[in-house]
Design a protein around this motif. Structure first.
Motif, PDB file in Angstrom:
ATOM      1  N   TYR A  72      47.277  30.800  45.189  1.00  0.00           N
ATOM      2  CA  TYR A  72      46.228  29.842  45.527  1.00  0.00           C
ATOM      3  C   TYR A  72      45.370  30.314  46.690  1.00  0.00           C
ATOM      4  N   LEU A  73      45.894  31.227  47.502  1.00  0.00           N
ATOM      5  CA  LEU A  73      45.150  31.730  48.653  1.00  0.00           C
ATOM      6  C   LEU A  73      43.895  32.478  48.196  1.00  0.00           C
ATOM      7  N   PRO A  74      42.790  32.353  48.959  1.00  0.00           N
ATOM      8  CA  PRO A  74      41.570  33.078  48.591  1.00  0.00           C
ATOM      9  C   PRO A  74      41.793  34.588  48.426  1.00  0.00           C
ATOM     10  N   GLY A  75      42.750  35.154  49.160  1.00  0.00           N
ATOM     11  CA  GLY A  75      43.010  36.586  49.043  1.00  0.00           C
ATOM     12  C   GLY A  75      43.336  37.005  47.626  1.00  0.00           C
ATOM     13  N   SER A  76      44.109  36.187  46.917  1.00  0.00           N
ATOM     14  CA  SER A  76      44.474  36.512  45.535  1.00  0.00           C
ATOM     15  C   SER A  76      43.264  36.431  44.608  1.00  0.00           C
ATOM     16  N   LEU A  77      42.380  35.486  44.896  1.00  0.00           N
ATOM     17  CA  LEU A  77      41.161  35.365  44.094  1.00  0.00           C
ATOM     18  C   LEU A  77      40.223  36.540  44.375  1.00  0.00           C
ATOM     19  N   PHE A  78      40.222  37.021  45.631  1.00  0.00           N
ATOM     20  CA  PHE A  78      39.472  38.231  45.962  1.00  0.00           C
ATOM     21  C   PHE A  78      39.988  39.401  45.125  1.00  0.00           C
ATOM     22  N   VAL A  79      41.300  39.553  45.076  1.00  0.00           N
ATOM     23  CA  VAL A  79      41.896  40.674  44.341  1.00  0.00           C
ATOM     24  C   VAL A  79      41.551  40.594  42.861  1.00  0.00           C
ATOM     25  N   LEU A  80      41.563  39.390  42.315  1.00  0.00           N
ATOM     26  CA  LEU A  80      41.186  39.219  40.906  1.00  0.00           C
ATOM     27  C   LEU A  80      39.751  39.673  40.679  1.00  0.00           C
ATOM     28  N   ALA A  81      38.864  39.301  41.594  1.00  0.00           N
ATOM     29  CA  ALA A  81      37.467  39.722  41.487  1.00  0.00           C
ATOM     30  C   ALA A  81      37.337  41.230  41.670  1.00  0.00           C
ATOM     31  N   ILE A  82      38.174  41.805  42.525  1.00  0.00           N
ATOM     32  CA  ILE A  82      38.146  43.252  42.760  1.00  0.00           C
ATOM     33  C   ILE A  82      38.560  44.009  41.501  1.00  0.00           C
ATOM     34  N   ILE A  83      39.605  43.541  40.831  1.00  0.00           N
ATOM     35  CA  ILE A  83      40.061  44.196  39.588  1.00  0.00           C
ATOM     36  C   ILE A  83      38.942  44.165  38.553  1.00  0.00           C
ATOM     37  N   PHE A  84      38.282  43.023  38.445  1.00  0.00           N
ATOM     38  CA  PHE A  84      37.143  42.918  37.534  1.00  0.00           C
ATOM     39  C   PHE A  84      36.054  43.908  37.919  1.00  0.00           C
ATOM     40  N   THR A  85      35.774  44.005  39.230  1.00  0.00           N
ATOM     41  CA  THR A  85      34.699  44.869  39.716  1.00  0.00           C
ATOM     42  C   THR A  85      34.972  46.340  39.412  1.00  0.00           C
ATOM     43  N   VAL A  86      36.221  46.761  39.559  1.00  0.00           N
ATOM     44  CA  VAL A  86      36.587  48.161  39.295  1.00  0.00           C
ATOM     45  C   VAL A  86      36.176  48.567  37.889  1.00  0.00           C
ATOM     46  N   PHE A  87      36.429  47.704  36.924  1.00  0.00           N
ATOM     47  CA  PHE A  87      36.085  48.026  35.535  1.00  0.00           C
ATOM     48  C   PHE A  87      34.593  47.798  35.265  1.00  0.00           C
ATOM     49  N   TYR A  88      34.065  46.706  35.817  1.00  0.00           N
ATOM     50  CA  TYR A  88      32.670  46.356  35.549  1.00  0.00           C
ATOM     51  C   TYR A  88      31.704  47.368  36.165  1.00  0.00           C
ATOM     52  N   HIS A  89      32.056  47.881  37.347  1.00  0.00           N
ATOM     53  CA  HIS A  89      31.210  48.881  38.005  1.00  0.00           C
ATOM     54  C   HIS A  89      31.641  50.309  37.684  1.00  0.00           C
ATOM     55  N   LYS A  90      32.614  50.429  36.799  1.00  0.00           N
ATOM     56  CA  LYS A  90      33.063  51.730  36.284  1.00  0.00           C
ATOM     57  C   LYS A  90      33.446  52.694  37.415  1.00  0.00           C
ATOM     58  N   MET A  91      34.305  52.219  38.306  1.00  0.00           N
ATOM     59  CA  MET A  91      34.785  53.052  39.410  1.00  0.00           C
ATOM     60  C   MET A  91      35.916  53.947  38.906  1.00  0.00           C
ATOM     61  N   ASN A  92      35.956  55.179  39.416  1.00  0.00           N
ATOM     62  CA  ASN A  92      37.008  56.099  38.981  1.00  0.00           C
ATOM     63  C   ASN A  92      38.259  55.959  39.857  1.00  0.00           C
ATOM     64  N   LYS A  93      39.307  56.648  39.470  1.00  0.00           N
ATOM     65  CA  LYS A  93      40.602  56.525  40.145  1.00  0.00           C
ATOM     66  C   LYS A  93      40.521  56.945  41.601  1.00  0.00           C
ATOM     67  N   GLU A  94      39.798  58.014  41.881  1.00  0.00           N
ATOM     68  CA  GLU A  94      39.681  58.499  43.266  1.00  0.00           C
ATOM     69  C   GLU A  94      38.980  57.467  44.151  1.00  0.00           C
ATOM     70  N   GLN A  95      37.932  56.845  43.637  1.00  0.00           N
ATOM     71  CA  GLN A  95      37.214  55.825  44.405  1.00  0.00           C
ATOM     72  C   GLN A  95      38.119  54.631  44.707  1.00  0.00           C
ATOM     73  N   VAL A  96      38.899  54.215  43.714  1.00  0.00           N
ATOM     74  CA  VAL A  96      39.787  53.060  43.906  1.00  0.00           C
ATOM     75  C   VAL A  96      40.861  53.379  44.931  1.00  0.00           C
ATOM     76  N   THR A  97      41.470  54.557  44.803  1.00  0.00           N
ATOM     77  CA  THR A  97      42.542  54.949  45.731  1.00  0.00           C
ATOM     78  C   THR A  97      42.021  55.031  47.157  1.00  0.00           C
ATOM     79  N   SER A  98      40.872  55.665  47.330  1.00  0.00           N
ATOM     80  CA  SER A  98      40.277  55.799  48.659  1.00  0.00           C
ATOM     81  C   SER A  98      39.950  54.431  49.271  1.00  0.00           C
TER      82      SER A  98
END
Length: 550
Positions: free
Chosen positions: A365-391
């Motif tokens: 329920y914490l906003p942090g978890s909702l941030f993470v959900l949006a981040i996971i969506f963003t990784v795929f939607y903005h087509k970020m590669n593995k190196e960018q995500v890890t960094s």
């Protein structure tokens, strides 16, 4: 109380003020020292059992974990959008609405921040607005300080009305029952109706105070961060600033009056954005000249190359933030099932070390978890590669070290202070003893003091909700003793807790962490202290007129 007891009760405030503001120690050093001093004095002077102090500290650590999760989510989202190139597109778009930094500040910190406060609360607005300002080229100190100041009026109805619905409601109860003097004042009213009346009174007073916040923001911007260090440059935009102020407070007042305390900040922020952004595009009430920072003081957005050089469509850049806002709102509405689903996962610790203390949080329920959900969506939607995500993850985690130390010691200190009512010295808790001492000294001038008590509660506890929970019954009782409206005085408590939100150490540390200003917390408080005092003073004056003249 004797001198030592008064000093002990004041120590959470004194220690933070002396170490952070006067000696200018970073929070990573100041807060551990403050925790030790407060803990030792609580045992020796206040005679709080050692086990109670340790249990309160552990309770504080659990609360700190929940706050740190929110901060980490905000930092990770910011760094993800930086790496994907979305932030450069957003920065460019805000520049196109208006190149004037004063206008950008009002739209992002005041209106967008108020919407986020209404949806999520608990320090989230500054954690989102400050990095947005930073990417526009605002100096980091300006971004975080002004975002904290802007997050004030909307706090009354933050997190879908939590400071009132939970804070004031619980604060006016003794155990599970409504306190007898409050019950007598209710008459035929329900507690929900009474709280709506407090909400209406609060925002009615705030029409005269909160509406000035955008003007205060631009005055501080041009005076503290402009090349000419001039108030005059801020006053040039006074018409637009007041227009933006009322664009939030008037809809908030109407919603609080006719609907309830859940949605004034959410709807006020949305209506304000819908009105002010088109007006800014057309130059409505704006001066002919635009205002900008000196080149040497501009933030990193003007100096650092963005990670993704190709142009990103504006809608694509904004969708992660839109998704966060949507998730925050949907997860806070009681008539939808999402809130119950998210809150069904609960981490709790009851009867900590055999005491009556307990701590819990709902991680999903914490906003942090909702941030993470949006981040996971963003990784795929903005087509970020593995190196960018890890960094991005490593950079974000590394920036959290200072926050972990500061918040991991600040919150336990606060909980020792609040839970000091269990003692062998025949004393109430430290905040209650302080409040009684002040009330006995001022008598009929209490409306001037009531907002100060609310601000002190937020400064120490880190939350307007906790401040209202601690002091609402005390404020009501003080009003009852001197023959004033308890409803109006509790409204002043709410306004004071809003003001304290600007300087509360937990919000300051969290917001500073997001823009990489760990160690500058004292400097931030010195800036936000000025508008906090103005807000408290105006609330006291208007409250006095409201109670004695109106």
């Amino acid at each position: 109380m004797n001198v030592w007891e008064v000093t002990t009760a004041l120590m959470p405030v004194l220690a933070v003020f002396i170490l952070l503001v006067i000696l200018r120690l970073p929070a990573v050093k100041a807060m551990p020292i403050s925790l030790i001093v407060v803990g030792v004095l609580a045992v020796i002077v206040w005679r709080v059992p050692f086990l109670q102090v340790i249990a309160a500290s552990l309770e504080g650590l659990m609360i700190a974990v929940s706050i740190l999760w929110i901060v980490f989510g905000a930092i990770l989202l910011l760094n993800t959008l930086k790496t994907s190139g979305a932030m450069e597109t957003i920065r460019s778009n805000f520049s196109h609405i208006s190149p004037d930094r004063r206008v950008q500040l009002i739209i992002i910190a005041w209106l967008f921040g108020s919407f986020i406060e209404g949806a999520a609360g608990f320090g989230t607005p500054a954690a989102i607005a400050a990095p947005l300002l930073l990417t526009l080229g605002f100096p980091a100190l300006a971004a975080v300080s002004l975002a904290l100041i802007a997050d004030s009026s909307a706090v009354s109805f933050g997190a879908v009305g939590t400071p009132l619905i939970v804070g004031v409601d619980q604060g006016l109860r003794q155990g599970a029952s409504i306190a007898p003097p409050v019950q007598q004042a209710l008459g035929e009213q329900t507690m929900a109706d009474y709280i709506q009346g407090i909400a209406q009174t609060t925002v009615m007073m705030d029409l005269f105070i909160g509406s000035l916040i955008p003007l205060i923001l631009v005055l501080m911007l041009t005076k503290l961060f402009g090349e000419n260090r001039s108030f005059k440059e801020g006053l040039e935009i006074w018409k637009f600033a007041l227009f933006a102020g009322f664009s939030f407070t008037v809809p908030a007042f109407l919603v609080a009056t006719f609907i309830g305390p859940e949605f004034p900040s959410i709807i006020g922020g949305l209506v304000g954005l819908a009105v002010v952004v088109p007006a800014a595009r057309k130059g409505f009430l704006l001066p002919a000249t635009t205002w900008d920072f000196p080149v040497k003081e501009k933030g990193p957005a003007h100096d650092e190359a963005v990670a993704m050089k190709k142009h990103m469509p504006l809608y694509k850049a904004w969708i992660p933030y839109v998704l966060v806002a949507l998730l925050l709102v949907l997860s806070r509405l009681n008539f939808l099932p999402f809130k119950q689903w998210l809150m069904s996962v609960r981490v709790e610790w009851n009867n900590i070390l055999g005491t009556d203390l307990a701590a819990s949080f709902e991680p999903l329920y914490l906003p942090g978890s909702l941030f993470v959900l949006a981040i996971i969506f963003t990784v795929f939607y903005h087509k970020m590669n593995k190196e960018q995500v890890t960094s991005t993850i490593l950079t974000s985690a590394g920036s959290m070290v200072g926050s972990v130390i500061a918040l991991g010691t600040a919150v336990p200190m606060v909980r020792i202070f609040i839970n000091s009512g269990v003692n062998e010295a025949d004393l109430l808790s430290m905040p209650m003893e302080l409040a009684i001492m002040v009330s006995e000294s001022v008598g009929g001038a209490w409306p001037l003091v009531a907002p100060i008590v609310g601000a002190l509660g937020s400064f120490i506890s880190g939350s307007a909700t906790f401040s209202n929970m601690m002091f609402s019954l005390f404020q009501f009782s003080a009003a009852d003793q001197i023959g004033l409206s308890g409803q109006s005085v509790v409204a002043l408590q709410v306004l004071g807790s809003n003001a304290g939100n600007m300087v509360c150490i937990l919000n300051v540390v969290a917001a500073a962490s997001v823009v990489n200003l760990v160690g500058k917390e004292g400097e931030i408080i010195r800036i936000t202290m000025i508008p906090m005092l103005i807000y408290v003073f105006l609330a006291g004056v208007i409250g006095t007129l409201f109670l004695y003249v109106g």
